[in-house]
Design an enzyme around this catalytic site. Structure first.
Site, PDB file in Angstrom:
ATOM      1  N   ASP A 501      40.726  41.773 -48.323  1.00  0.00           N
ATOM      2  CA  ASP A 501      41.559  41.209 -47.402  1.00  0.00           C
ATOM      3  C   ASP A 501      41.542  39.733 -47.308  1.00  0.00           C
ATOM      4  O   ASP A 501      42.594  38.941 -46.910  1.00  0.00           O
ATOM      5  CB  ASP A 501      41.594  41.902 -46.138  1.00  0.00           C
ATOM      6  CG  ASP A 501      42.174  43.189 -45.631  1.00  0.00           C
ATOM      7  OD1 ASP A 501      43.209  43.372 -46.295  1.00  0.00           O
ATOM      8  OD2 ASP A 501      41.387  43.992 -45.047  1.00  0.00           O
TER       9      ASP A 501
HETATM   10  C1  BGC Z   1      38.577  40.325 -41.560  1.00  0.00           C
HETATM   11  C2  BGC Z   1      38.027  40.722 -42.804  1.00  0.00           C
HETATM   12  C3  BGC Z   1      37.969  42.289 -42.867  1.00  0.00           C
HETATM   13  C4  BGC Z   1      39.510  42.411 -42.928  1.00  0.00           C
HETATM   14  C5  BGC Z   1      39.749  44.057 -42.663  1.00  0.00           C
HETATM   15  C6  BGC Z   1      40.155  40.507 -41.731  1.00  0.00           C
HETATM   16  O1  BGC Z   1      40.817  40.027 -40.792  1.00  0.00           O
HETATM   17  O2  BGC Z   1      38.326  38.966 -41.497  1.00  0.00           O
HETATM   18  O3  BGC Z   1      36.644  40.398 -42.866  1.00  0.00           O
HETATM   19  O4  BGC Z   1      37.302  42.725 -44.000  1.00  0.00           O
HETATM   20  O5  BGC Z   1      40.355  41.940 -41.964  1.00  0.00           O
HETATM   21  O6  BGC Z   1      41.092  44.181 -42.794  1.00  0.00           O
HETATM   22  O1  IFM Z   2      40.119  46.781 -47.712  1.00  0.00           O
HETATM   23  C1  IFM Z   2      39.801  46.232 -46.508  1.00  0.00           C
HETATM   24  C2  IFM Z   2      40.259  47.279 -45.599  1.00  0.00           C
HETATM   25  O2  IFM Z   2      41.636  47.512 -45.680  1.00  0.00           O
HETATM   26  C3  IFM Z   2      39.934  47.174 -44.216  1.00  0.00           C
HETATM   27  N1  IFM Z   2      38.534  46.540 -44.190  1.00  0.00           N
HETATM   28  C4  IFM Z   2      37.969  45.566 -45.288  1.00  0.00           C
HETATM   29  C5  IFM Z   2      38.518  46.017 -46.554  1.00  0.00           C
HETATM   30  C6  IFM Z   2      38.035  44.836 -47.483  1.00  0.00           C
HETATM   31  O3  IFM Z   2      38.706  43.697 -47.050  1.00  0.00           O
END
Ligand code: BGC
Ligand code: IFM
Length: 829
Positions: A501
């Site tokens: 993400d």
């Molecule tokens: C966070 C990331 C996280 C992700 C998960 C982001 O907003 O900052 O660290 O892994 O969302 O979807």
């Molecule tokens: O792939 C994502 C997931 O959808 C939510 N937690 C963090 C992961 C890596 O960014």
């Protein structure tokens, strides 16, 4: 009571494998250690000090009890009992908090769907068993109060919950309204406190907090009970030993019962509290009920109270819960496993965590507020991979629900609310990996069940109401979407981000906004993702095999061609010499290449290219994984990328916003570790797969728990990497894709019991020094007892397979009539 006493190295607790419980022996754990109550529709978070909250279906839209975020201490508010010695005024809580009065004895047993907390002080012992009966929309608190001392005692008990006014974000932010809308009704004779805020306009739901023991008083107004200037550790009604019998009018409604008990020496009292959600079904302004007086219809509430006044009904509900979990877990059980750590994780905790991630996606934990994310498109598809063997019917429905949030051009809403099943328009759908995970979940479901009819099931697109498209149409749309959206190297565009993400390669044009939503224009950008390319390779292999099984060879060939086109792009443009490049940014520059100053090598592209079949014939697959070993592997797990980014880069986005060693910036992101584990299995390297498996396994962290800090019984999303100030420290326990993928790794990779379209394939990839193991697997309503023997100390290669004593060719067990029991013996040699 216990079977495996606490090792000296973990002063906080131990696994009780026979009871499938984790036993916490002191309340001041390094972080609150959480469990979940509920398995269907009603859920609760419950910490080892009875903290947490409850909700029905949706932690945001149907929150029953309150929880304050970023609180001090961080775990405050929950399912509390206050015990007061009427003679001395001594007050304490069996779960230690919130008073934190010293206990003579404390024990918390987190089990499958229940938590049992026992606290004793000065000859009074109180046990609280919290659980949600299967199929019911309520939780029970079974209380046992014992006088273990030699003299009669007068004990006063105050229960406590703080109601949330149902919509949790509104409840937390909109006091100008919420302080005036709270309403309750109390039926003291029934021990029932009804929370009916919103009933005025809705007329269709309310909450009930009831006590099955006769009560001597109650409170429903927080200020009256706690005091405006007091905290939960000093509620004035409790300190005074006197309930106020208050009725809340606005402000902050609570539920508190007051019970006085005279306990003879040795005497025990047992009774339950119940916290229920009563939904009376859809309502509307036209509904005649709106003209009825504003008094709730308590028929259902009274029936619940009547039922659970009988403690035998409570015990019966608990027995049903135990039986339900025994049945869920019995679909996969390994015995004679040479490592008890793998056995306890695979048999109980890993599968149990898969239920939590399936139900809650990434919505509600100690790290997810329940008012942010709902169900994630990519997350929930992956969660199915570790859950489908337990309850395939629920997985089926989930796949259809998720697919219905896709748009007809292939775009997917990144998240949707569990209550409404509608996509979240604010987050949108520019994550260009999302749609491909639907192929993986659907194929896993069909391999598990053989249910090809799901493909023809009508599932509309979110932007086309009443459409007659099918699930298979969605899979084709997903594949076509990636093929359509490719960049200059023929690789898939990344959009806002892919699985990672935080890899936001389109943030080149303006400053990022505060939440790191994409600032640049995704449309028209040329940033490409090698990770999505690898995922596409894997998804097309899956779909091709599905079409072959369906005997649709033309379709299979068409998909195979698309696979070949992408493979060619990967091998031509994404190989960096010793590993696969991670991406190309919006200016066409490589990310995750030896030419980069930092972030030279990433996990994700190695994992997915290998799993998708790249590098299989030219040695690159092995070399990519060896590079992971050399540059990224540590005893605490594989670091996401190296070197860590030391400064912020606009062209890379959020990944560079984290300090080195945390989260996506060179943290150990357990979720993507598992893909490398599977990669080693694919290459037949059982020793490596298992060493890596243990490196992130929570049960293997007991020896370093003061550093690790999170629960040792469930996976955490992240362990701080070697660049961090706190290496080895875990965060974001419970709701992570690590759960599902690790179950896939251990059950299908290491132990090698693999569902295929045609039946179960036996193909373990295990440590060479394992002599073997036995697995009980229920698959398509057949019970298989599979014994694997490894007399020659190998990792892989089933040379002999007998089914009910008869040797068969190959390693796929042919289908058997439902209800049968099949004995399978496999030998590696
Ligand atoms: C966070 C990331 C996280 C992700 C998960 C982001 O907003 O900052 O660290 O892994 O969302 O979807
Ligand atoms: O792939 C994502 C997931 O959808 C939510 N937690 C963090 C992961 C890596 O960014």
């Amino acid at each position: 009571m216990s079977t495996n006493p606490a090792p000296a190295s973990n002063p906080y607790g131990y696994f009780d494998d026979a009871n499938r419980e984790y036993v916490i022996t002191r309340p001041d754990t390094p972080l609150p250690w959480l469990n979940y109550l509920g398995q269907d529709d009603f859920f609760g978070l419950c910490t080892n000090t009875a903290g947490g909250y409850s909700f029905w279906r949706d932690a945001k839209l149907r929150r029953l009890t309150r929880y304050r975020y970023n609180n001090v201490p961080m775990d405050l508010g929950g399912r509390y009992l206050y015990i007061r010695d009427a003679a001395t005024g001594d007050v304490w809580n069996p779960g230690w908090k919130p008073m934190k009065t010293a206990l003579d004895r404390y024990e918390c047993r987190h089990g499958t769907g229940y938590t049992r907390i026992t606290g004793a002080r000065d000859g009074i012992e109180t046990e609280m068993l919290f659980f949600v009966p299967p199929g019911e929309t309520l939780e029970l608190w079974r209380a046992t109060i014992r006088n273990t001392g030699p003299v009669p005692r007068k004990v006063q008990i105050f229960s406590f919950v703080e109601f949330c006014l149902f919509e949790a974000l509104n409840d937390m932010t909109n006091y100008q309204r919420t302080y005036s809308i709270g309403e309750v009704e109390v039926e003291p004779g029934d021990g029932a406190i009804y929370h009916k805020t919103e009933y005025r306009e809705r007329r269709n739901h309310y909450a009930l907090f009831g006590c099955a023991h006769p009560i001597n008083g109650y409170d429903t107004d927080r200020d009256a009970f706690v005091g405006v200037h007091n905290g939960l550790h000093e509620p004035q009604a409790v300190l005074a030993g006197k309930p106020r019998n208050s009725i809340a009018h606005g402000w902050n409604p609570i539920g508190s019962h007051f019970i006085e008990l005279d306990l003879k020496p040795g005497e025990t009292r047992e009774f339950a509290f119940v916290l229920a959600y009563i939904d009376q079904g859809p309502d509307s302004p036209e509904n005649p009920k709106f003209t009825a007086p504003f008094v709730i219809n308590k028929t259902k509430g009274r029936a619940i109270m009547a039922k659970y006044r009988d403690i035998a009904a409570v015990d019966d509900a608990f027995a049903r819960l135990r039986a339900t979990w025994a049945s869920h877990l019995s679909a996969f059980q390994v015995t004679d496993c040479p490592d008890p750590i793998a056995a306890r994780m695979a048999n109980t905790w890993n599968q149990y965590q898969c239920m939590a991630t399936f139900n809650l996606s990434r919505s509600a934990s100690m790290f997810e507020t329940g008012i942010g994310r709902g169900m994630g498109f990519r997350d929930s598809n992956q969660d199915i991979l570790g859950f489908v063997h337990m309850l395939p019917d629920r997985a089926r429905q989930r796949i259809l629900d998720i697919a219905a949030t896709q748009l007809s051009d292939g775009t997917c809403y990144h998240q949707y609310q569990p209550l409404t099943k509608k996509g979240n328009a604010e987050i949108g759908g520019d994550f260009y990996d999302d749609h491909l995970w639907l192929v993986l979940s659907t194929c896993a479901y069909i391999k598990e069940t053989g249910d090809r009819a799901i493909l023809d099931t009508p599932v509309g697109y979110a932007d086309k109401s009443g459409s007659r498209d099918t699930l298979l149409h969605h899979l084709e749309t997903s594949i076509a979407y990636t093929m359509k959206q490719r960049g200059p190297h023929g690789l898939p565009l990344i959009g806002h981000a892919d699985w990672n993400d935080c890899l936001n390669l389109n943030c080149f044009s303006t400053e990022p906004n505060e939440s790191f939503q994409c600032a640049g224009d995704v449309k028209g950008s040329i940033a490409e993702s090698v990770m999505i390319a690898g995922l596409f390779l894997h998804a097309t292999r899956e779909l091709e095999a599905l079409y072959r099984w369906l005997q649709r060879d033309t379709d299979a060939a068409r998909i195979a061609e698309q696979h070949a086109t992408m493979l060619d792009a990967v091998e031509t443009h994404a190989w960096d010499g010793e590993w696969y490049i991670r991406a190309f940014d919006a200016a066409g520059k490589p990310v995750g290449s030896k030419t980069c100053g930092e972030g030279k090598i990433f996990i994700e592209s190695q994992a997915w290219c290998v799993l998708g079949g790249a590098g299989a014939n030219n040695g690159r697959a092995r070399q990519a994984l060896e590079s992971v070993h050399k540059h990224l592997y540590t005893p605490d797990g594989i670091i996401l990328q190296q070197p860590a980014y030391s400064t912020y880069h606009l062209n890379l986005g959020e990944v560079t916003s984290y300090p080195p060693g945390y989260k996506e910036n060179a943290g150990i992101f357990c979720h993507n570790n598992t893909w490398i584990h599977l990669g080693w299995c694919q290459l037949g390297e059982g020793d490596r797969a298992y060493e890596y498996y243990l490196s992130i396994c929570p049960a293997a962290k007991e020896q370093q728990i003061e550093t690790y800090r999170c629960e040792p019984y469930v996976y955490a999303q992240m362990i701080a990497g070697r660049d961090a100030a706190t290496p080895g420290e875990a965060k974001n326990a419970w709701l992570t894709g690590t759960a599902a993928w690790t179950f896939v790794t251990v059950s299908q990779g290491i132990l090698g019991i693999q569902p295929t379209y045609d039946g179960l394939r036996i193909d373990p990839c295990m440590p060479k020094n394992w002599p073997g193991f036995t697995v009980r697997r229920v698959y398509r309503e057949v019970e298989y007892i599979i014994t694997v023997r490894n007399p020659s100390n190998l990792s892989k290669g089933v040379a002999r397979l007998t089914v009910d004593g008869r040797e068969i060719t190959g390693n796929v067990i042919p289908a058997a009539p439902s209800g049968s029991k099949i004995m399978v013996e496999a030998e590696l040699c």
